[in-house]
Design a protein around this motif. Structure first.
Motif, PDB file in Angstrom:
ATOM      1  N   THR A  16       0.839  -1.205   0.000  1.00 19.50           N
ATOM      2  CA  THR A  16       0.000   0.000   0.000  1.00 19.50           C
ATOM      3  C   THR A  16       0.867   1.245   0.000  1.00 19.50           C
ATOM      4  O   THR A  16       0.582   2.210  -0.714  1.00 19.50           O
ATOM      5  N   ALA A  19       2.003   2.005  -3.415  1.00 14.21           N
ATOM      6  CA  ALA A  19       0.888   2.529  -4.212  1.00 14.21           C
ATOM      7  C   ALA A  19       0.600   3.987  -3.848  1.00 14.21           C
ATOM      8  O   ALA A  19       0.310   4.810  -4.728  1.00 14.21           O
ATOM      9  N   ALA A  23       0.745   7.207  -6.284  1.00 16.60           N
ATOM     10  CA  ALA A  23      -0.370   8.164  -6.359  1.00 16.60           C
ATOM     11  C   ALA A  23       0.133   9.599  -6.177  1.00 16.60           C
ATOM     12  O   ALA A  23      -0.279  10.510  -6.901  1.00 16.60           O
ATOM     13  N   PHE A  35      -7.908   6.481  -5.712  1.00 19.28           N
ATOM     14  CA  PHE A  35      -7.333   5.474  -4.825  1.00 19.28           C
ATOM     15  C   PHE A  35      -8.494   4.776  -4.129  1.00 19.28           C
ATOM     16  O   PHE A  35      -9.237   5.392  -3.374  1.00 19.28           O
ATOM     17  N   LEU A  96      -4.746   7.242 -13.414  1.00 23.55           N
ATOM     18  CA  LEU A  96      -4.255   6.189 -12.525  1.00 23.55           C
ATOM     19  C   LEU A  96      -5.358   5.812 -11.550  1.00 23.55           C
ATOM     20  O   LEU A  96      -5.913   6.675 -10.868  1.00 23.55           O
ATOM     21  N   ILE A  98      -5.862   3.103  -8.413  1.00 20.60           N
ATOM     22  CA  ILE A  98      -5.223   2.137  -7.531  1.00 20.60           C
ATOM     23  C   ILE A  98      -6.308   1.338  -6.833  1.00 20.60           C
ATOM     24  O   ILE A  98      -7.229   1.904  -6.238  1.00 20.60           O
ATOM     25  N   ASP A 100      -6.423  -0.935  -4.062  1.00 18.93           N
ATOM     26  CA  ASP A 100      -5.671  -1.390  -2.903  1.00 18.93           C
ATOM     27  C   ASP A 100      -6.370  -2.569  -2.231  1.00 18.93           C
ATOM     28  O   ASP A 100      -7.568  -2.518  -1.970  1.00 18.93           O
ATOM     29  N   VAL A 130      -3.219  -0.133 -10.698  1.00 19.54           N
ATOM     30  CA  VAL A 130      -2.367  -0.813  -9.733  1.00 19.54           C
ATOM     31  C   VAL A 130      -3.265  -1.694  -8.868  1.00 19.54           C
ATOM     32  O   VAL A 130      -4.270  -1.226  -8.331  1.00 19.54           O
ATOM     33  N   THR A 132      -3.080  -4.099  -5.497  1.00 19.98           N
ATOM     34  CA  THR A 132      -2.216  -4.458  -4.380  1.00 19.98           C
ATOM     35  C   THR A 132      -2.841  -5.573  -3.558  1.00 19.98           C
ATOM     36  O   THR A 132      -4.019  -5.886  -3.686  1.00 19.98           O
TER      37      THR A 132
END
Length: 169
Positions: A16, A19, A23, A35, A96, A98, A100, A130, A132
């Motif tokens: 995290t 990531a 970010a 995110f 982007l 993410i 998580d 991304v 994670t």
């Protein structure tokens, strides 16, 4: 610019955190960032940072830790977060996104591996993603363009150190 799929996985600390760093870098370069946290539903310090900066942040988990078999509410929360994420990755607004702890959501059977692969395949051509979390599946790793495994060598929690605000949460 070509857009890629990243996976940050493994048992070591830092998925995290990496990531969050990406970010920050993307936001600093003027990119639009979303995110999205799966499974997590408790306060973490990055929430305050993202709010102050104006980075979109969504936390879709429940405050309770999932111990044993997930409750129906955990599955519903994960599916709600998946729908939220699907809109973000496909709309074309974000450079982007993410996702998580999405790998943990699959591991806990809150989502399926196909849910994640379909989500990634639904992304806009201008969106980098991304994913994670521990336990990334072989198919998710195969689909990714970049995979980083965080390997625990040594960690102070084995000496009884609890999570610390600003470092772990």
């Amino acid at each position: 610019m070509e857009m890629y799929v990243h996976v940050y996985t493994g048992n070591g600390k830092g998925k995290t955190t990496a990531a969050i760093g990406l970010a920050m870098r993307a936001f600093g370069a003027g990119l639009h960032v979303s995110f999205i946290q799966f499974v997590k539903g408790r306060y973490t310090s990055e929430m305050k940072s993202f709010e102050k900066l104006g980075i979109e942040f969504f936390q879709g988990g429940r405050p309770e830790f999932i111990i044993g078999k997930p409750a129906k509410e955990d599955i519903d929360a994960a599916l709600n977060t998946l729908n939220y994420a699907r809109e973000r990755v496909s709309c074309g607004k974000y450079d982007l996104v993410i996702l998580d702890e999405i790998n943990i959501a699959v591991y806990l059977k809150l989502l399926t591996e196909n849910d994640v692969i379909d989500l990634v395949n639904s992304r806009s051509e201008r969106t980098e993603i991304v994913l994670t979390g521990r336990y990334a599946t072989d198919r998710i790793i195969e689909m990714a363009d970049l995979v980083t495994e965080m390997k625990e060598i040594k960690h102070y929690y084995t000496k009884g150190v609890q999570q610390r605000v600003g470092i772990e949460v």
